[in-house]
Write a protein that holds these residues in place. Structure first.
Motif, PDB file in Angstrom:
ATOM      1  N   MET A  32       0.784  -1.216  -0.031  1.00  0.00           N
ATOM      2  CA  MET A  32       0.113   0.203   0.034  1.00  0.00           C
ATOM      3  C   MET A  32       0.879   1.323  -0.023  1.00  0.00           C
ATOM      4  O   MET A  32       0.630   2.491  -0.780  1.00  0.00           O
ATOM      5  N   GLU A  33       2.041   1.417   0.839  1.00  0.00           N
ATOM      6  CA  GLU A  33       2.836   2.361   0.747  1.00  0.00           C
ATOM      7  C   GLU A  33       3.711   2.927  -0.515  1.00  0.00           C
ATOM      8  O   GLU A  33       3.723   3.628  -1.178  1.00  0.00           O
ATOM      9  N   ASP A  34       4.001   1.443  -1.403  1.00  0.00           N
ATOM     10  CA  ASP A  34       4.435   1.408  -2.582  1.00  0.00           C
ATOM     11  C   ASP A  34       3.532   2.142  -3.777  1.00  0.00           C
ATOM     12  O   ASP A  34       4.067   3.129  -4.404  1.00  0.00           O
ATOM     13  N   VAL A  35       2.405   1.558  -3.614  1.00  0.00           N
ATOM     14  CA  VAL A  35       1.123   2.270  -4.355  1.00  0.00           C
ATOM     15  C   VAL A  35       0.935   3.683  -4.166  1.00  0.00           C
ATOM     16  O   VAL A  35       1.009   4.571  -5.189  1.00  0.00           O
ATOM     17  N   PHE A  36       0.860   4.172  -3.057  1.00  0.00           N
ATOM     18  CA  PHE A  36       0.689   5.456  -2.556  1.00  0.00           C
ATOM     19  C   PHE A  36       1.874   6.366  -3.203  1.00  0.00           C
ATOM     20  O   PHE A  36       1.605   7.437  -3.544  1.00  0.00           O
ATOM     21  N   HIS A  37       3.195   5.863  -2.865  1.00  0.00           N
ATOM     22  CA  HIS A  37       4.331   6.714  -3.335  1.00  0.00           C
ATOM     23  C   HIS A  37       4.122   6.689  -4.924  1.00  0.00           C
ATOM     24  O   HIS A  37       4.602   7.829  -5.220  1.00  0.00           O
ATOM     25  N   GLU A  38       3.897   5.765  -5.592  1.00  0.00           N
ATOM     26  CA  GLU A  38       3.720   6.019  -7.026  1.00  0.00           C
ATOM     27  C   GLU A  38       2.714   6.877  -7.578  1.00  0.00           C
ATOM     28  O   GLU A  38       3.099   7.639  -8.321  1.00  0.00           O
ATOM     29  N   GLN A  39       1.621   6.715  -6.852  1.00  0.00           N
ATOM     30  CA  GLN A  39       0.435   7.549  -7.363  1.00  0.00           C
ATOM     31  C   GLN A  39       0.726   9.175  -7.000  1.00  0.00           C
ATOM     32  O   GLN A  39       0.319   9.834  -7.729  1.00  0.00           O
ATOM     33  N   ARG A  40       1.513   9.162  -5.912  1.00  0.00           N
ATOM     34  CA  ARG A  40       2.035  10.667  -5.345  1.00  0.00           C
ATOM     35  C   ARG A  40       3.138  11.064  -6.394  1.00  0.00           C
ATOM     36  O   ARG A  40       2.749  12.449  -6.784  1.00  0.00           O
ATOM     37  N   ARG A  41       3.753  10.103  -6.994  1.00  0.00           N
ATOM     38  CA  ARG A  41       4.756  10.681  -8.025  1.00  0.00           C
ATOM     39  C   ARG A  41       4.445  11.314  -9.076  1.00  0.00           C
ATOM     40  O   ARG A  41       4.633  12.190  -9.843  1.00  0.00           O
ATOM     41  N   GLU A  45       4.215  14.866 -11.031  1.00  0.00           N
ATOM     42  CA  GLU A  45       4.829  15.117 -12.301  1.00  0.00           C
ATOM     43  C   GLU A  45       3.982  15.905 -13.117  1.00  0.00           C
ATOM     44  O   GLU A  45       3.990  16.878 -14.068  1.00  0.00           O
ATOM     45  N   ARG A  46       2.337  15.724 -12.891  1.00  0.00           N
ATOM     46  CA  ARG A  46       1.232  16.392 -13.589  1.00  0.00           C
ATOM     47  C   ARG A  46       1.173  17.975 -12.807  1.00  0.00           C
ATOM     48  O   ARG A  46       0.702  18.641 -13.563  1.00  0.00           O
ATOM     49  N   GLY A  47       1.756  17.759 -11.732  1.00  0.00           N
ATOM     50  CA  GLY A  47       1.158  19.331 -11.189  1.00  0.00           C
ATOM     51  C   GLY A  47      -0.117  19.380 -10.465  1.00  0.00           C
ATOM     52  O   GLY A  47      -0.893  18.670 -11.123  1.00  0.00           O
ATOM     53  N   GLY A  48      -0.016  20.484  -9.798  1.00  0.00           N
ATOM     54  CA  GLY A  48      -1.425  20.950  -9.303  1.00  0.00           C
ATOM     55  C   GLY A  48      -1.954  20.312  -7.988  1.00  0.00           C
ATOM     56  O   GLY A  48      -1.814  19.360  -7.690  1.00  0.00           O
ATOM     57  N   LYS A  49      -2.694  21.394  -7.217  1.00  0.00           N
ATOM     58  CA  LYS A  49      -2.864  21.261  -6.001  1.00  0.00           C
ATOM     59  C   LYS A  49      -4.217  19.899  -5.891  1.00  0.00           C
ATOM     60  O   LYS A  49      -4.404  19.264  -5.000  1.00  0.00           O
TER      61      LYS A  49
END
Length: 74
Positions: A32-41, A45-49
């Motif tokens: 779950m941490e790995d998936v979250f980290h990848e999603q956050r990355r 990359e796309r930017g935006g709040k």
């Protein structure tokens, strides 16, 4: 991430995971941490709040929906 200090987001995510049962965290927490980290990355990359807010909303909603079910199943 090895050797690198975890970001604030990673630390918050790990704290939130603590509401899940220990056995469930042991089995799926790292994934779950790995998936979250990848999603956050990807959001970075796309930017935006809005992307960050949506990621956190979906993540927290998912965890808070999963936690009660996991507590009842164990």
């Amino acid at each position: 991430m090895a050797g690198k200090k975890p970001s604030l987001g990673d630390r918050i995510f790990r704290s939130v995971l603590r509401i899940l049962p220990f056995d469930f965290r042991s089995d799926f927490g790292r994934e779950m941490e790995d998936v979250f980290h990848e999603q956050r990355r990807e959001v970075e990359e796309r930017g935006g709040k809005v992307g960050f807010l949506r990621l956190w909303w979906e993540t927290l909603t998912g965890i808070f929906q999963t936690a009660p079910r996991q507590h009842w199943e164990i």
